[in-house]
Write an enzyme that holds these catalytic residues in place. Sequence first.
Site, PDB file in Angstrom:
ATOM      1  N   HIS A  36      -8.458  -7.648  15.182  1.00 41.73           N
ATOM      2  CA  HIS A  36      -7.112  -8.446  15.065  1.00 41.73           C
ATOM      3  C   HIS A  36      -6.638 -10.156  14.919  1.00 41.73           C
ATOM      4  CE1 HIS A  36      -2.724  -7.670  15.409  1.00 41.73           C
ATOM      5  NE2 HIS A  36      -2.335  -8.733  15.596  1.00 41.73           N
ATOM      6  N   TYR A  79      -4.927 -13.817  11.997  1.00 42.46           N
ATOM      7  CA  TYR A  79      -4.728 -15.194  11.906  1.00 42.46           C
ATOM      8  C   TYR A  79      -5.150 -16.404  11.785  1.00 42.46           C
ATOM      9  CZ  TYR A  79      -0.810 -11.980  15.149  1.00 42.46           C
ATOM     10  OH  TYR A  79      -0.650 -11.343  15.525  1.00 42.46           O
ATOM     11  N   HIS A  98       1.509  -0.826   6.490  1.00 47.12           N
ATOM     12  CA  HIS A  98       2.087  -2.142   7.277  1.00 47.12           C
ATOM     13  C   HIS A  98       1.429  -2.727   7.497  1.00 47.12           C
ATOM     14  CE1 HIS A  98       2.094  -5.051  11.107  1.00 47.12           C
ATOM     15  NE2 HIS A  98       0.780  -4.508  10.872  1.00 47.12           N
ATOM     16  N   PHE A  99      -0.593  -2.805   6.940  1.00 53.99           N
ATOM     17  CA  PHE A  99      -1.166  -4.063   6.788  1.00 53.99           C
ATOM     18  C   PHE A  99      -1.030  -4.384   5.914  1.00 53.99           C
ATOM     19  CE2 PHE A  99      -5.546  -5.468   4.735  1.00 53.99           C
ATOM     20  CZ  PHE A  99      -5.784  -5.602   6.143  1.00 53.99           C
ATOM     21  N   HIS A 100      -0.783  -3.782   3.913  1.00 58.68           N
ATOM     22  CA  HIS A 100      -0.314  -4.255   2.934  1.00 58.68           C
ATOM     23  C   HIS A 100       0.278  -5.349   2.967  1.00 58.68           C
ATOM     24  CE1 HIS A 100      -3.583  -1.529   1.212  1.00 58.68           C
ATOM     25  NE2 HIS A 100      -3.860  -1.933   0.595  1.00 58.68           N
ATOM     26  N   ARG A 110      -4.559   8.555   6.947  1.00 57.87           N
ATOM     27  CA  ARG A 110      -4.931   7.594   5.871  1.00 57.87           C
ATOM     28  C   ARG A 110      -7.031   7.968   5.186  1.00 57.87           C
ATOM     29  NH1 ARG A 110      -6.495   1.863   8.847  1.00 57.87           N
ATOM     30  NH2 ARG A 110      -6.752   2.101  11.005  1.00 57.87           N
ATOM     31  N   ARG A 111      -6.755   6.708   4.647  1.00 53.18           N
ATOM     32  CA  ARG A 111      -9.030   7.117   5.035  1.00 53.18           C
ATOM     33  C   ARG A 111      -9.143   8.308   4.048  1.00 53.18           C
ATOM     34  NH1 ARG A 111     -10.316   4.449  10.618  1.00 53.18           N
ATOM     35  NH2 ARG A 111     -10.795   1.915   9.420  1.00 53.18           N
TER      36      ARG A 111
END
Length: 539
Positions: A217, A221, A368-370, A431-432
């Site tokens: 995580h 950042y 969310h990640f994209h 996913r995956r």
Amino acid sequence: MNNSAEKKLALTHLWVAFGAFGLAAVMGLYQVIERSGFFGFLESRAVYYASVSTHGVLMGFVLTTFFIMGFGYYTATSSLKMPVWNLSFAWVGFGVSLSGVVMAALPLLGGAASVLFTFYPPMQAHPLFYIGATLLVVGSWFWCVSMIVMYTQWKNANPGIAVPLAMFATTANAILWLWTSVGVAVEVLFQLIPWSLGWIDSIDPGLARTLFAWTLHPIVYFWLIPTYTAFYCLVPKQAGGFLFSDEMARAAFILLVVFSLPIGFHHLYMDPEQGHGWKILHAVGTFVVTLPTFITGFTVIASLEIAGRLNGGKGLFGWIAALPWTNPMVLAIILGLLMLIFGGFGGLVNASYAMNAMVHNTAWVSGHFHLIFGGTTVIMYFGVAYYLWPILSGKPLFCKAMAVKQLWTWFIGMIIMTTPWHILGLLGQPRRIDSVNYNNLLTLSWEPYEVTMMFGGAILLYSSALLLINLYKTQMGTEAYQGEIEYAEPIHAPDDLPEYLNSFKLWNIVIAVFMLIAFGYPILQFFLMETFGSGRWGV
């Protein structure tokens, strides 16, 4: 100061970054098309997973690391007005990182490292992949050392004076990366490489996942801080205004570093190796790290409002229309903040213990990640590139209108692609996976979103091509351009800055304490007890 050597160093890093981005963009479109199930002749499980793994490595590790290093080198030399410390040392770091990328690419492209760009056993990659990834990280440590040395040298030569905000942010990111890369470095060096070489028969997946959570995580950042650096240090000037508060910016960077590190177990909510208490502790920390995001949102929007009103904007929201929307840097932040709002909401869902159970390992997570990474983070990389390329290459930007079009198409494509993923996650699509042909009912309910997703992917690839063409044409231009980077000035200069907002000594101690609390026993337990039949000592 003649900084042509520093410009060459920065530009070389940036070309590697966006070269990797271009290759990854092509693979991304292939993946959404193959995964839809509409084109049977393209379906290949081996090719799909090799493509996903390579796409993830190129986007998440190569694009980001080389962009951050290139941007950081030029930020350091331009904000401190001093040459890069030990230029040969910096080039060695570049060489180490690039050799690692080439080494990891061989098994990735050959299908021998299809582990989805993560470091989760029992999936095992070829040793060259792990060794190459290690070299990429080691090379980035050269950059970290350079940034910290330059920061220290300037601070010693200018006692009592505030370190330029851009350099303060860059140093914060170097410190963050040194802290957070320890987790994956320990996992790879002492578990994955010996295991993949056959030196040990087995490893403890629980320990491996815990060590990877140390990095997983906070690395977000590490990717995001250059974006925030542009938010605070470049955008207000480009918008025609001033930075609302230098002190709030420094506080945001400090909070990002301090609170982003001792969290990560929200990625392990469904895993059995850590107790509920530790997961709740990390969950609280995950919500706390939203504080610097709120500070950034307030400070940056206030800075934009100042610019809009100075540009003649009237009324409650008239300042928004008065902003220079055709300036690529300003447009990038507006679109980036919009995606941050939607992506941030999804992040709060992922961080919530109960709601996470509904979307865990579904397409929601990919959406969310994209939206956060490919959206907010990468679109600001584009904005920075459009601003820096003329400065670094000495050639004017080939086409400003093309840059504006590229940013809009990236935003539209990202929204079109990620919205179906969020919906598909709520509909239960995992996913995956390389195929969505589960049964007729599920396939019928998923098909409209799969079609929409493909359109989004096609728009993103078109947008990627616009970016690379513009940068290449700029590099190959014949006209000359002379200009240097211009940093935003705060409304009130930080003349009497407290040391805790101008130094990282205190905060490194705080980080050490927080990391000991958050990861001390969760890691130590694997050496004190037998876990899942793997024996003690995590092997």
